[in-house]
Design a protein around this motif. Structure first.
Motif, PDB file in Angstrom:
ATOM      1  N   LEU A 112     104.821  22.934 -28.547  1.00 23.34           N
ATOM      2  CA  LEU A 112     103.624  21.947 -28.652  1.00 23.34           C
ATOM      3  C   LEU A 112     103.868  20.753 -27.894  1.00 23.34           C
ATOM      4  CD1 LEU A 112     100.794  20.982 -29.919  1.00 23.34           C
ATOM      5  CD2 LEU A 112     102.218  20.067 -31.903  1.00 23.34           C
ATOM      6  N   LEU A 132      94.918  20.413 -33.201  1.00 19.76           N
ATOM      7  CA  LEU A 132      95.309  21.753 -33.305  1.00 19.76           C
ATOM      8  C   LEU A 132      94.114  22.565 -34.044  1.00 19.76           C
ATOM      9  CD1 LEU A 132      99.168  21.197 -34.219  1.00 19.76           C
ATOM     10  CD2 LEU A 132      97.990  21.243 -31.976  1.00 19.76           C
ATOM     11  N   ASP A 135      94.149  24.032 -37.690  1.00 23.51           N
ATOM     12  CA  ASP A 135      93.951  23.132 -38.634  1.00 23.51           C
ATOM     13  C   ASP A 135      92.792  22.804 -39.000  1.00 23.51           C
ATOM     14  OD1 ASP A 135      96.500  22.771 -39.929  1.00 23.51           O
ATOM     15  OD2 ASP A 135      97.205  21.222 -38.799  1.00 23.51           O
ATOM     16  N   TYR A 173     106.343  21.716 -41.897  1.00 20.31           N
ATOM     17  CA  TYR A 173     105.484  20.479 -41.088  1.00 20.31           C
ATOM     18  C   TYR A 173     106.510  19.607 -40.364  1.00 20.31           C
ATOM     19  CZ  TYR A 173     101.768  22.164 -44.135  1.00 20.31           C
ATOM     20  OH  TYR A 173     100.790  23.089 -44.856  1.00 20.31           O
ATOM     21  N   GLY A 174     105.761  18.760 -39.641  1.00 18.32           N
ATOM     22  CA  GLY A 174     106.134  17.412 -39.298  1.00 18.32           C
ATOM     23  C   GLY A 174     106.184  16.672 -40.625  1.00 18.32           C
ATOM     24  N   GLU A 193     110.594  16.819 -37.529  1.00 20.54           N
ATOM     25  CA  GLU A 193     110.058  18.287 -37.543  1.00 20.54           C
ATOM     26  C   GLU A 193     110.960  19.122 -38.614  1.00 20.54           C
ATOM     27  OE1 GLU A 193     107.179  19.102 -36.214  1.00 20.54           O
ATOM     28  OE2 GLU A 193     107.257  21.130 -35.883  1.00 20.54           O
ATOM     29  N   LYS A 194     109.913  19.650 -39.288  1.00 24.45           N
ATOM     30  CA  LYS A 194     110.330  20.832 -40.328  1.00 24.45           C
ATOM     31  C   LYS A 194     111.688  20.625 -40.821  1.00 24.45           C
ATOM     32  CE  LYS A 194     107.152  23.998 -38.185  1.00 24.45           C
ATOM     33  NZ  LYS A 194     106.934  23.947 -36.612  1.00 24.45           N
ATOM     34  N   VAL A 206     102.567  16.132 -41.462  1.00 20.31           N
ATOM     35  CA  VAL A 206     101.496  15.828 -40.154  1.00 20.31           C
ATOM     36  C   VAL A 206     100.531  17.008 -40.277  1.00 20.31           C
ATOM     37  CG1 VAL A 206     101.356  15.786 -37.815  1.00 20.31           C
ATOM     38  CG2 VAL A 206     103.238  14.523 -38.911  1.00 20.31           C
ATOM     39  N   VAL A 207      99.224  16.679 -40.106  1.00 16.99           N
ATOM     40  CA  VAL A 207      98.299  17.797 -39.955  1.00 16.99           C
ATOM     41  C   VAL A 207      97.943  17.825 -38.432  1.00 16.99           C
ATOM     42  CG1 VAL A 207      95.917  18.040 -40.707  1.00 16.99           C
ATOM     43  CG2 VAL A 207      97.623  17.524 -42.525  1.00 16.99           C
ATOM     44  N   GLY A 208      97.333  18.598 -37.912  1.00 19.74           N
ATOM     45  CA  GLY A 208      97.080  18.726 -36.608  1.00 19.74           C
ATOM     46  C   GLY A 208      95.967  17.937 -35.872  1.00 19.74           C
ATOM     47  N   TYR A 210      95.997  14.014 -33.688  1.00 22.74           N
ATOM     48  CA  TYR A 210      96.711  12.967 -33.212  1.00 22.74           C
ATOM     49  C   TYR A 210      95.893  12.030 -32.363  1.00 22.74           C
ATOM     50  CZ  TYR A 210     100.502  16.462 -34.161  1.00 22.74           C
ATOM     51  OH  TYR A 210     101.299  17.447 -34.741  1.00 22.74           O
ATOM     52  N   GLN A 232     109.359  19.453 -28.983  1.00 17.66           N
ATOM     53  CA  GLN A 232     108.342  19.077 -30.132  1.00 17.66           C
ATOM     54  C   GLN A 232     107.774  17.755 -29.856  1.00 17.66           C
ATOM     55  OE1 GLN A 232     107.539  20.947 -32.455  1.00 17.66           O
ATOM     56  NE2 GLN A 232     109.380  22.684 -32.409  1.00 17.66           N
ATOM     57  N   THR A 234     106.739  15.886 -32.401  1.00 19.54           N
ATOM     58  CA  THR A 234     107.218  15.295 -33.215  1.00 19.54           C
ATOM     59  C   THR A 234     108.203  14.417 -32.609  1.00 19.54           C
ATOM     60  OG1 THR A 234     106.603  16.803 -34.991  1.00 19.54           O
ATOM     61  CG2 THR A 234     108.440  15.344 -35.508  1.00 19.54           C
ATOM     62  N   ARG A 255      91.783  19.964 -45.595  1.00 17.12           N
ATOM     63  CA  ARG A 255      92.253  20.593 -44.525  1.00 17.12           C
ATOM     64  C   ARG A 255      92.681  22.208 -44.770  1.00 17.12           C
ATOM     65  NH1 ARG A 255      98.192  22.252 -44.226  1.00 17.12           N
ATOM     66  NH2 ARG A 255      98.429  22.910 -42.053  1.00 17.12           N
TER      67      ARG A 255
HETATM   68  C1  G1P Z   1     102.866  21.652 -35.798  1.00 16.80           C
HETATM   69  C2  G1P Z   1     103.593  20.468 -35.378  1.00 16.80           C
HETATM   70  C3  G1P Z   1     103.979  20.161 -37.094  1.00 16.80           C
HETATM   71  C4  G1P Z   1     102.786  19.759 -37.741  1.00 16.80           C
HETATM   72  C5  G1P Z   1     101.813  21.069 -37.675  1.00 16.80           C
HETATM   73  C6  G1P Z   1     100.610  20.855 -38.345  1.00 16.80           C
HETATM   74  O1  G1P Z   1     103.562  22.540 -36.096  1.00 16.80           O
HETATM   75  O2  G1P Z   1     104.791  20.759 -34.795  1.00 16.80           O
HETATM   76  O3  G1P Z   1     104.582  18.809 -36.881  1.00 16.80           O
HETATM   77  O4  G1P Z   1     103.137  19.388 -39.187  1.00 16.80           O
HETATM   78  O5  G1P Z   1     101.536  21.653 -36.440  1.00 16.80           O
HETATM   79  O6  G1P Z   1      99.725  21.951 -38.562  1.00 16.80           O
HETATM   80  P1  G1P Z   1     103.346  24.230 -36.188  1.00 16.80           P
HETATM   81  O7  G1P Z   1     102.388  24.612 -37.300  1.00 16.80           O
HETATM   82  O8  G1P Z   1     102.524  24.570 -34.835  1.00 16.80           O
HETATM   83  O9  G1P Z   1     104.497  25.146 -36.088  1.00 16.80           O
END
Ligand code: G1P
Length: 292
Positions: A112, A132, A135, A173-174, A193-194, A206-208, A210, A232, A234, A255
């Motif tokens: 990302l 994103l 989401d 998630y982040g 991150e995760k 974190v939701v997509g 920013y 990342q 993040t 969401r």
């Molecule tokens: C990404 C981001 C993550 C965030 C998430 C939200 O992760 O890296 O920090 O919390 O989107 O949907 P992914 O879902 O692409 O693995």
């Protein structure tokens, strides 16, 4: 710096393996909820937030996203001849007047953070949004990005959407640690991150969505592979925290994680129940299905 966003970045170069075989030919962002693909909901949200430039970061397999936002001459002519004005405006309005689409290629799926960095030549040196599309955020009032854009502008800081999640889900998630919240926002003190549940600094995920300072691009240039071997976003935000305030924002709205099967099902139910024409039949069917 004035924190007014005009450009929105949509990373759409992920593989979408969870939706195979559908995503064999269609990127996950093109999966529909009722009659609109996910990417259209995200674009509408960005337009509502005041953005006039949509930057799609795609890979070579994502022609359908470009085709979707392109002009459909033949279809438009047919509908025009048939006098189907309503349908015509539906396909014409995928991008409202004055809004432009720019496509940037991410040659390799490096994560990302890398996808966002690919948008740098188009975004330049100004604050911008990242959305994103999987989401999907539903709200009766102003969209999540509009809420965040307003906060970013009034506080002159980057803003990241967050929501509380069960502790056993932190690894998806982040996760942020914050100072005390004033109303819906608090200053982020750490982001990771995760993280596994036992080491996660909180359960605020974190939701997509920013709103980011352009300084993030320099930091992304120097961000190596992190969680999952990917570059990342993040990790670059973690570096940004050392230089600038970044706010976590608990948005108003619900969401749906449309990157998961159940999320897409829930979103479809929610939008059907909220849809003028569909709602009565959808409700009746749900009651009937549940009684069987
Ligand atoms: C990404 C981001 C993550 C965030 C998430 C939200 O992760 O890296 O920090 O919390 O989107 O949907 P992914 O879902 O692409 O693995």
């Amino acid at each position: 710096m004035k924190f007014r966003i005009r450009k929105a970045v949509f990373p759409v170069a992920g593989l979408g393996t969870r939706f195979l075989p559908a995503t064999k030919t269609v990127p996950k962002e093109m999966l529909p909820v009722i009659d609109k693909p996910l990417i259209q909901y995200a674009v509408d949200e960005a337009v509502e937030a005041g953005c006039d430039t949509m930057v799609f970061v795609t890979n070579r397999y994502k022609h359908s996203v470009a085709d979707y936002f392109d002009k459909a001459y033949e279809l438009e002519q047919k509908l025009e001849k048939a006098g189907k004005g309503e349908l015509l405006s539906l396909i014409r309005d995928v991008l409202p007047k004055g809004v432009r689409a720019v496509f940037v290629t991410q040659a390799e799926a490096l994560g990302l953070g890398h996808a966002v960095l690919c948008a740098r030549p188009v975004v330049g040196d100004e604050p911008f949004a990242v959305l994103l599309a999987d989401d999907l955020i539903w709200n009766r009032g102003p969209g999540a990005l509009r809420q965040m854009a307003d906060l970013a502008e009034s506080e002159s800081h980057s803003v990241i959407a967050v929501q509380d999640v069960p502790r056993d889900q932190t690894g998806s998630y982040g996760i942020v640690a914050t100072g005390p919240f004033a109303d819906r926002h608090g200053r982020i003190s750490a982001i990771v991150e995760k993280p596994a549940p036992d080491v996660a600094p909180s359960t605020l995920a974190v939701v997509g969505r920013y709103v980011l300072s352009p300084r993030i691009f320099d930091l992304l240039e120097n961000t190596g592979a992190g969680s999952g071997g990917e570059i990342q976003l993040t990790d670059a935000i973690a570096a940004l925290l050392k230089e600038e305030d970044v706010l976590a924002y608990r948005f108003e709205g619900r969401r749906f994680d449309c990157g998961s099967h159940i999320g897409l099902v829930e979103a479809t139910i929610q939008y059907a129940l909220d849809h003028e024409d569909l709602a009565p039949a959808a409700r009746a069917y749900m009651l009937d299905a549940l009684s069987r």
